[in-house]
Motif scaffolding. Structure first.
Motif, PDB file in Angstrom:
ATOM      1  N   ILE A  18     -19.793  69.697  79.514  1.00 21.05           N
ATOM      2  CA  ILE A  18     -21.023  68.925  79.673  1.00 21.05           C
ATOM      3  C   ILE A  18     -20.965  67.784  78.670  1.00 21.05           C
ATOM      4  O   ILE A  18     -20.795  68.021  77.468  1.00 21.05           O
ATOM      5  N   GLU A  19     -21.104  66.547  79.148  1.00 19.17           N
ATOM      6  CA  GLU A  19     -21.115  65.373  78.286  1.00 19.17           C
ATOM      7  C   GLU A  19     -22.269  64.468  78.696  1.00 19.17           C
ATOM      8  O   GLU A  19     -22.590  64.369  79.873  1.00 19.17           O
ATOM      9  N   GLY A  20     -22.868  63.825  77.722  1.00 15.19           N
ATOM     10  CA  GLY A  20     -23.945  62.900  78.024  1.00 15.19           C
ATOM     11  C   GLY A  20     -24.077  61.844  76.953  1.00 15.19           C
ATOM     12  O   GLY A  20     -23.727  62.071  75.796  1.00 15.19           O
ATOM     13  N   ASP A  21     -24.562  60.698  77.347  1.00 14.40           N
ATOM     14  CA  ASP A  21     -24.776  59.585  76.436  1.00 14.40           C
ATOM     15  C   ASP A  21     -26.260  59.242  76.474  1.00 14.40           C
ATOM     16  O   ASP A  21     -26.778  58.820  77.508  1.00 14.40           O
ATOM     17  N   ALA A  22     -26.943  59.466  75.366  1.00 14.33           N
ATOM     18  CA  ALA A  22     -28.385  59.205  75.298  1.00 14.33           C
ATOM     19  C   ALA A  22     -28.644  57.718  75.102  1.00 14.33           C
ATOM     20  O   ALA A  22     -27.875  57.013  74.452  1.00 14.33           O
ATOM     21  N   HIS A  23     -29.722  57.261  75.690  1.00 12.48           N
ATOM     22  CA  HIS A  23     -30.133  55.870  75.526  1.00 12.48           C
ATOM     23  C   HIS A  23     -31.634  55.855  75.259  1.00 12.48           C
ATOM     24  O   HIS A  23     -32.413  56.401  76.040  1.00 12.48           O
ATOM     25  N   PHE A  24     -32.001  55.248  74.150  1.00 14.42           N
ATOM     26  CA  PHE A  24     -33.411  55.160  73.792  1.00 14.42           C
ATOM     27  C   PHE A  24     -33.807  53.689  73.774  1.00 14.42           C
ATOM     28  O   PHE A  24     -33.225  52.888  73.035  1.00 14.42           O
ATOM     29  N   ASP A  25     -34.771  53.324  74.606  1.00 12.55           N
ATOM     30  CA  ASP A  25     -35.242  51.942  74.652  1.00 12.55           C
ATOM     31  C   ASP A  25     -36.169  51.671  73.479  1.00 12.55           C
ATOM     32  O   ASP A  25     -37.120  52.418  73.242  1.00 12.55           O
ATOM     33  N   MET A  26     -35.870  50.608  72.760  1.00 13.34           N
ATOM     34  CA  MET A  26     -36.736  50.156  71.674  1.00 13.34           C
ATOM     35  C   MET A  26     -37.517  48.950  72.191  1.00 13.34           C
ATOM     36  O   MET A  26     -36.940  48.063  72.816  1.00 13.34           O
ATOM     37  N   PRO A  27     -38.816  48.923  71.934  1.00 15.57           N
ATOM     38  CA  PRO A  27     -39.595  47.748  72.344  1.00 15.57           C
ATOM     39  C   PRO A  27     -39.035  46.484  71.677  1.00 15.57           C
ATOM     40  O   PRO A  27     -38.505  46.536  70.568  1.00 15.57           O
ATOM     41  N   GLU A  28     -39.149  45.363  72.382  1.00 17.66           N
ATOM     42  CA  GLU A  28     -38.628  44.112  71.862  1.00 17.66           C
ATOM     43  C   GLU A  28     -39.277  43.758  70.531  1.00 17.66           C
ATOM     44  O   GLU A  28     -40.481  43.920  70.348  1.00 17.66           O
ATOM     45  N   GLY A  29     -38.452  43.345  69.597  1.00 18.28           N
ATOM     46  CA  GLY A  29     -38.946  42.943  68.288  1.00 18.28           C
ATOM     47  C   GLY A  29     -39.098  44.083  67.297  1.00 18.28           C
ATOM     48  O   GLY A  29     -39.489  43.869  66.157  1.00 18.28           O
ATOM     49  N   ILE A  30     -38.804  45.317  67.716  1.00 14.69           N
ATOM     50  CA  ILE A  30     -38.917  46.469  66.822  1.00 14.69           C
ATOM     51  C   ILE A  30     -37.516  46.970  66.506  1.00 14.69           C
ATOM     52  O   ILE A  30     -36.665  47.087  67.376  1.00 14.69           O
ATOM     53  N   GLN A  31     -37.301  47.289  65.226  1.00 18.21           N
ATOM     54  CA  GLN A  31     -36.001  47.773  64.776  1.00 18.21           C
ATOM     55  C   GLN A  31     -36.191  49.123  64.085  1.00 18.21           C
ATOM     56  O   GLN A  31     -37.121  49.301  63.300  1.00 18.21           O
ATOM     57  N   ALA A  32     -35.313  50.071  64.384  1.00 18.36           N
ATOM     58  CA  ALA A  32     -35.388  51.392  63.758  1.00 18.36           C
ATOM     59  C   ALA A  32     -35.011  51.287  62.284  1.00 18.36           C
ATOM     60  O   ALA A  32     -33.983  50.703  61.937  1.00 18.36           O
ATOM     61  N   LEU A  33     -35.840  51.842  61.412  1.00 17.83           N
ATOM     62  CA  LEU A  33     -35.547  51.856  59.983  1.00 17.83           C
ATOM     63  C   LEU A  33     -34.854  53.142  59.565  1.00 17.83           C
ATOM     64  O   LEU A  33     -34.118  53.171  58.587  1.00 17.83           O
ATOM     65  N   TYR A  34     -35.102  54.228  60.299  1.00 15.73           N
ATOM     66  CA  TYR A  34     -34.535  55.524  59.968  1.00 15.73           C
ATOM     67  C   TYR A  34     -34.364  56.328  61.248  1.00 15.73           C
ATOM     68  O   TYR A  34     -35.181  56.230  62.150  1.00 15.73           O
ATOM     69  N   ALA A  35     -33.290  57.111  61.303  1.00 15.75           N
ATOM     70  CA  ALA A  35     -33.080  57.990  62.457  1.00 15.75           C
ATOM     71  C   ALA A  35     -32.473  59.296  61.961  1.00 15.75           C
ATOM     72  O   ALA A  35     -31.532  59.286  61.160  1.00 15.75           O
ATOM     73  N   ASP A  36     -33.025  60.424  62.397  1.00 15.04           N
ATOM     74  CA  ASP A  36     -32.466  61.729  62.049  1.00 15.04           C
ATOM     75  C   ASP A  36     -31.128  61.959  62.745  1.00 15.04           C
ATOM     76  O   ASP A  36     -30.262  62.634  62.226  1.00 15.04           O
TER      77      ASP A  36
END
Length: 132
Positions: free
Chosen positions: A64-82
């Protein structure tokens, strides 16, 4: 049925071509249940869509293989990710009593459910008794 358990780093030869760079691969948590008819695997793979999911059976190995994709709203940048990887990979050794050519797979809300039936001759069956 055996399963891989650790988070591993794979080289490009070990992963599909779209995953060409070297990076960590996550093992999604999987629940496995067995009943008289077969087994059910339930894998948590948030962010994985049907077109980014790959399920393969080779001899007695389920991959089983998968590639996750998370849409970020335009103009927003992730500062931290677990989670630092969006690639899931998990493999299982399948028992020969299972019909690996008859797997039913569904994906809903990031939860993959695989149903693998037992071979018909190994399923319990009720014997009808006739009276003479």
């Amino acid at each position: 049925m055996a399963a891989t358990q650790d988070v591993t780093t794979r080289q490009s030869a070990d992963v599909p071509s779209q995953w060409s760079e070297r990076q960590a691969v996550l093992n999604p948590p999987v629940d496995i249940c067995e009943d008289a008819e077969g087994i059910t695997l339930v894998a948590d793979m948030p962010g994985v869509s049907r077109d980014r999911l790959n399920i393969e059976v080779d001899k007695n190995t389920l991959l089983i293989e998968g590639d996750a994709h998370f849409d970020m709203p335009e103009g927003i940048q992730a500062l931290y990710a677990d989670i630092h990887s969006t690639r899931y990979r998990r493999s299982f050794a399948l028992s020969p009593e299972l019909e690996s050519n008859n797997i039913d797979a569904t994906l809903k809300d990031g939860v993959l459910t695989l149903r693998i039936p037992k071979r018909a001759e190994l399923r319990p069956r009720k014997i009808e008794v006739r009276v003479n």
